[in-house]
Each structure stands twice: as structure tokens, then as C-alpha cells.
Design a protein around this motif. Structure first.
Motif, PDB file in Angstrom:
ATOM      1  N   CYS A   1       9.190  10.084   2.117  1.00  0.00           N
ATOM      2  CA  CYS A   1       9.579   8.676   2.207  1.00  0.00           C
ATOM      3  C   CYS A   1       8.541   7.883   2.999  1.00  0.00           C
ATOM      4  O   CYS A   1       8.266   8.192   4.161  1.00  0.00           O
ATOM      5  N   PRO A   2       7.948   6.843   2.403  1.00  0.00           N
ATOM      6  CA  PRO A   2       6.876   6.112   3.086  1.00  0.00           C
ATOM      7  C   PRO A   2       7.354   5.241   4.239  1.00  0.00           C
ATOM      8  O   PRO A   2       6.534   4.772   5.023  1.00  0.00           O
ATOM      9  N   VAL A   3       8.662   5.013   4.339  1.00  0.00           N
ATOM     10  CA  VAL A   3       9.169   4.217   5.460  1.00  0.00           C
ATOM     11  C   VAL A   3      10.080   5.043   6.369  1.00  0.00           C
ATOM     12  O   VAL A   3      10.869   4.510   7.141  1.00  0.00           O
ATOM     13  N   ASN A   4       9.950   6.357   6.259  1.00  0.00           N
ATOM     14  CA  ASN A   4      10.645   7.292   7.165  1.00  0.00           C
ATOM     15  C   ASN A   4      12.162   7.139   7.171  1.00  0.00           C
ATOM     16  O   ASN A   4      12.804   7.208   8.227  1.00  0.00           O
TER      17      ASN A   4
ATOM     18  N   TYR B   1      16.216   0.309   4.332  1.00  0.00           N
ATOM     19  CA  TYR B   1      14.769   0.276   4.575  1.00  0.00           C
ATOM     20  C   TYR B   1      13.995   0.573   3.294  1.00  0.00           C
ATOM     21  O   TYR B   1      12.797   0.342   3.217  1.00  0.00           O
ATOM     22  N   CYS B   2      14.678   1.078   2.281  1.00  0.00           N
ATOM     23  CA  CYS B   2      14.043   1.507   1.031  1.00  0.00           C
ATOM     24  C   CYS B   2      13.224   0.373   0.406  1.00  0.00           C
ATOM     25  O   CYS B   2      13.696  -0.763   0.308  1.00  0.00           O
ATOM     26  N   ILE B   3      12.000   0.686  -0.046  1.00  0.00           N
ATOM     27  CA  ILE B   3      11.153  -0.304  -0.717  1.00  0.00           C
ATOM     28  C   ILE B   3      11.020   0.006  -2.218  1.00  0.00           C
ATOM     29  O   ILE B   3      10.139  -0.525  -2.886  1.00  0.00           O
ATOM     30  N   LYS B   4      11.895   0.866  -2.726  1.00  0.00           N
ATOM     31  CA  LYS B   4      11.982   1.155  -4.159  1.00  0.00           C
ATOM     32  C   LYS B   4      10.666   1.694  -4.728  1.00  0.00           C
ATOM     33  O   LYS B   4      10.215   1.280  -5.787  1.00  0.00           O
ATOM     34  N   CYS B   5      10.066   2.631  -4.010  1.00  0.00           N
ATOM     35  CA  CYS B   5       8.804   3.212  -4.472  1.00  0.00           C
ATOM     36  C   CYS B   5       9.013   4.344  -5.468  1.00  0.00           C
ATOM     37  O   CYS B   5       8.111   4.680  -6.235  1.00  0.00           O
ATOM     38  N   GLY B   6      10.197   4.981  -5.443  1.00  0.00           N
ATOM     39  CA  GLY B   6      10.491   6.064  -6.375  1.00  0.00           C
ATOM     40  C   GLY B   6       9.966   7.424  -5.968  1.00  0.00           C
ATOM     41  O   GLY B   6      10.131   8.404  -6.706  1.00  0.00           O
ATOM     42  N   LYS B   7       9.353   7.524  -4.787  1.00  0.00           N
ATOM     43  CA  LYS B   7       8.756   8.808  -4.391  1.00  0.00           C
ATOM     44  C   LYS B   7       9.811   9.882  -4.152  1.00  0.00           C
ATOM     45  O   LYS B   7       9.580  11.061  -4.434  1.00  0.00           O
TER      46      LYS B   7
ATOM     47  N   ASP C   1       0.826  -1.213   0.000  1.00  0.00           N
ATOM     48  CA  ASP C   1       0.000   0.000   0.000  1.00  0.00           C
ATOM     49  C   ASP C   1       0.859   1.261   0.000  1.00  0.00           C
ATOM     50  O   ASP C   1       0.537   2.241  -0.686  1.00  0.00           O
ATOM     51  N   LEU C   2       1.961   1.249   0.754  1.00  0.00           N
ATOM     52  CA  LEU C   2       2.828   2.423   0.795  1.00  0.00           C
ATOM     53  C   LEU C   2       3.568   2.620  -0.521  1.00  0.00           C
ATOM     54  O   LEU C   2       3.769   3.750  -0.973  1.00  0.00           O
ATOM     55  N   LYS C   3       3.985   1.534  -1.131  1.00  0.00           N
ATOM     56  CA  LYS C   3       4.757   1.633  -2.368  1.00  0.00           C
ATOM     57  C   LYS C   3       3.900   2.102  -3.533  1.00  0.00           C
ATOM     58  O   LYS C   3       4.349   2.874  -4.380  1.00  0.00           O
ATOM     59  N   TYR C   4       2.637   1.660  -3.566  1.00  0.00           N
ATOM     60  CA  TYR C   4       1.780   1.947  -4.718  1.00  0.00           C
ATOM     61  C   TYR C   4       0.634   2.880  -4.377  1.00  0.00           C
ATOM     62  O   TYR C   4      -0.267   3.064  -5.196  1.00  0.00           O
ATOM     63  N   ASP C   5       0.648   3.471  -3.166  1.00  0.00           N
ATOM     64  CA  ASP C   5      -0.371   4.424  -2.705  1.00  0.00           C
ATOM     65  C   ASP C   5      -1.732   3.780  -2.456  1.00  0.00           C
ATOM     66  O   ASP C   5      -2.481   4.231  -1.630  1.00  0.00           O
ATOM     67  N   SER C   6      -2.085   2.773  -3.210  1.00  0.00           N
ATOM     68  CA  SER C   6      -3.309   2.023  -2.946  1.00  0.00           C
ATOM     69  C   SER C   6      -3.039   0.574  -3.312  1.00  0.00           C
ATOM     70  O   SER C   6      -2.119   0.283  -4.079  1.00  0.00           O
ATOM     71  N   HIS C   7      -3.824  -0.334  -2.761  1.00  0.00           N
ATOM     72  CA  HIS C   7      -3.546  -1.753  -2.980  1.00  0.00           C
ATOM     73  C   HIS C   7      -3.765  -2.092  -4.455  1.00  0.00           C
ATOM     74  O   HIS C   7      -4.879  -1.960  -4.968  1.00  0.00           O
ATOM     75  N   PRO C   8      -2.721  -2.517  -5.168  1.00  0.00           N
ATOM     76  CA  PRO C   8      -2.873  -2.827  -6.593  1.00  0.00           C
ATOM     77  C   PRO C   8      -3.681  -4.101  -6.799  1.00  0.00           C
ATOM     78  O   PRO C   8      -3.773  -4.963  -5.917  1.00  0.00           O
TER      79      PRO C   8
END
Length: 363
Positions: A275-278, A221-227, A158-165
Motif C-alpha cells: 500500500c503506497p499510503v501505508n 486514505y486509499c488513493i485507488k491505485c489498485g496495488k 507518483d505513488l498511484k502511477y509509480d512514475s509521474h504520468p
């Protein structure tokens, strides 16, 4: 993690994700061994690769034939040694989807993997649509992208894609290829199944270099979201390097913590804020700048101070007239940053307050 009105507390979710990543990274060896044991117990072949050369060799060794293999690759970038190998014929996903061609093997990079059961997770992968077309699977799993428990997956997705894909495939074992029965009868169910061969490559890719420093270890901690890349004012002008790339690059011996880090960031703090994981990205950049200065002569020790001073002046004199002359004075010799700031019409960014000394004290 919802409030009394039913709204999701996003900061609480980010705090939880940060904590879960902290738990995994601090005991990574244990969880990687757990993953390997769970996977191998289901007849999955698990290999380890430290760099791209070893990764390529492992991929080629895992192919079903030594002479001729049709491989479909769902990767951000195909390793050069695999692409040029004589025993590999690459088939595009588009050809598989439209039945123009077929392939024996699917080579795909997992988005996540789960330590407790040895499964791999593919999110929004084009190859998910043709998963049933292959008899041989090679999953590349970056070792920093494991989660401890499957129930925690939804937090990171959810954090990586903003909503559940909608297209999430959790590959658990054993799984089989389903084929239509060519000769159906009254006693058949209309299909039959075939065993598939599964290979998992745990890819280290310099992760151990980031483990040495307890503070810089948080880059894992990075989840490679690109934000962080999306909001970075310099990434498009800096060969596409994201803030997390800059932090990680300066952990590597090959970069030797050079002065180039001072030209790669304006310390605006946007990356740390989104960053979604601070991950304390701005604090890490400042920390690495300090490490650089500790190893340089005294004439360079004012560089860090100058960065802050420029930010302060640019916010104080925020008018077109002053901005024009200030830009020429501060960034006249740095065309990359000069061109960027010349196009900024809004108020300049403020530097985030450093909080590295307080990070993770609760853990």
C-alpha cells in the motif's frame, strides 16, 4: 526525501502520503467547505450527492437541456438512471476523437481535487484528448479523493502511477473553449473563446459510514491505485473484491459484519506491504474479524485463531507431499481457496505482524 546518493527514499514518501491523508480525513468537513467556497467563487456550480440515486438526479439536473442532450461519459461505470434517461444520448469517446460525432457535455470522474483552490485533477483520462470539444462539464469528485494543497499532488500521483504520468490535467477556473475563427482577418488572432459551464458534484458514496470508527477511518486514505488488488491471492476468486473493498464492505450496515469476511482473506499481508499510503489493511481485517466474533456466540470465537493456525501449518509443512494432504484437510470444503492454493508452487505467504496499536501514534 532523497538519501545522500540521490535515491528516493520510498518509505519516507509513503510515510508522508500517509500523514497527508491523515490530515485531510481527520478534518474532511473543513476542507470540503474550503473546496466548495473556492470553486463557487469562480462561478462553478457545486452540488452534493450522498448515493447513486441522488448522483444520477444531480447529473440529469445539470444537463443543459431538459429534452435532448448528447453526453460523453468518461466514467468507470455510468449510473443506470443516467444511461436509461430519455433526455440523454450517449456518445462514445472514440466517436469524439475521430470526429464522427459531437457532444454537448462531458461527464467525467476526477482522480483528485484540491481543497485550497477548488480545482479538479484528471490523470490519464481518455477524455483529456478531446477536452476542448465540450461546452458543458460535469465533474464527479469522490469526497475522499481531495488533497489539501496543490503542491502535495505530485506525491499522490507518483505513488498511484509509480512514475509521474505525462497526461495530467489540472482544471482551474475560469477556463474557456477555444474555437478556430471561421472568418480570420488581419485584425484577428485566428481563434476566439467561448465560456463553458462547469458543474462539480461532491459524491459522498458511504464515506460517512467509514468515519465512525477511528481505526477503520484509515480506509479512507486509499488513493485507488489498485496495488492491493494486484497482489491479493484471493481477489480474482472473490468476485473481484480487493482487500480495501473487503474492509470497506464490512463497515457498512448492509453487510452487518458477517462471517463472510473469514472466507474473503488469507491474511497473507501482501496488501499491507504494497500500500503506497501505508493503510494497515491486514490489521483492519483482523480487527473486523474480532468485531464479528464479539457479536457471535462462543462456538464461533475460534475462527480467528484457526486462520492463524492454518497459515502457520502451511508454511511449516512446505513440501508437495505434505501440502497435498494439508490442503485437503484445511481447505477441502472451500473450493475457492483450495483451487487457489493448489496452484501455488512457491513458499506460502507469512502473516504480517499486527501493528494497529502503534499506527499513527506520532500523529
Amino acid at each position: 526525501m532523497t538519501d545522500i546518493h540521490g535515491f528516493i527514499d520510498k518509505q519516507a514518501v509513503r510515510d508522508k502520503a500517509h500523514y497527508l491523508r491523515h490530515l485531510y480525513v481527520e478534518d474532511m468537513n473543513t476542507y470540503l467547505l474550503n473546496f466548495e467556497n473556492r470553486a463557487t467563487s469562480h462561478n462553478v456550480n457545486v452540488f452534493w450527492a450522498t448515493d447513486e440515486i441522488q448522483l444520477s438526479k444531480t447529473i440529469l439536473d445539470a444537463l443543459p437541456s431538459k429534452k435532448y442532450n448528447k453526453v460523453c461519459a468518461d466514467l468507470p461505470e455510468i449510473p443506470k438512471e443516467v444511461k436509461n434517461a430519455s433526455q440523454v444520448t450517449l456518445v462514445t469517446l472514440d466517436n469524439i476523437v475521430h470526429h464522427y460525432d459531437e457532444a454537448d457535455t462531458l461527464l467525467v470522474e476526477a482522480d483528485f481535487a484540491v481543497a485550497e483552490n477548488g480545482s479538479v485533477v484528471l490523470v490519464n483520462k481518455p477524455s483529456n484528448k478531446v477536452f476542448n470539444s465540450f461546452r458543458n462539464f460535469i465533474f464527479i469528485v469522490p469526497i475522499d479523493q481531495l488533497v489539501v494543497r496543490q503542491e502535495d499532488l505530485s506525491v499522490f500521483i507518483d505513488l498511484k502511477y509509480d512514475s509521474h504520468p505525462s497526461d495530467v490535467k489540472i482544471v482551474q477556473y475560469p477556463f474557456k473553449k477555444v474555437e478556430k475563427d471561421p472568418m480570420p482577418s488581419s485584425n484577428s488572432v485566428g481563434y476566439y473563446t467561448e465560456e463553458v459551464h462547469v458543474h462539480v458534484i461532491l459524491y459522498e458514496n458511504s464515506v460517512t459510514d467509514f468515519m465512525v470508527d477511528p481505526f477503520l477511518r484509515k480506509s479512507l486514505y486509499c488513493i485507488k491505485c489498485g496495488k492491493c488488488t494486484e497482489v491479493c491471492p484471493v481477489s480474482q476468486l472473490n468476485n473481484g473484491l480487493s482487500p480495501i473493498d473487503i474492509v470497506k464492505n464490512n463497515c457498512l450496515d448492509s453487510y452487518n459484519r458477517t462471517q463472510s469476511i473469514f472466507k474473503s482473506t488469507t491474511l497473507c499481508g501482501y496488501c499491507q506491504n504494497v500500500c503506497p499510503v501505508n493503510i494497515p489493511l491486514t490489521d483492519m481485517l483482523i480487527y473486523e474479524m474480532q468485531l464479528v466474533n464479539e457479536n457471535k456466540d462462543a462456538s464461533n470465537n475460534k475462527l480467528l485463531h484457526d486462520i492463524f493456525l492454518k497459515r502457520s501449518k502451511m508454511n511449516k509443512y512446505n513440501s508437495p507431499f505434505f501440502r497435498f494432504f494439508l490442503m485437503r484437510f484445511l481447505y477441502g470444503k472451500n473450493k475457492m481457496l483450495y483451487n487457489y492454493f493448489s496452484n501455488i508452487k512457491n513458499t506460502f505467504f507469512n502473516i504480517s505482524q499486527s501493528s494497529s496499536e502503534n499506527s499513527d501514534e506520532q500523529y
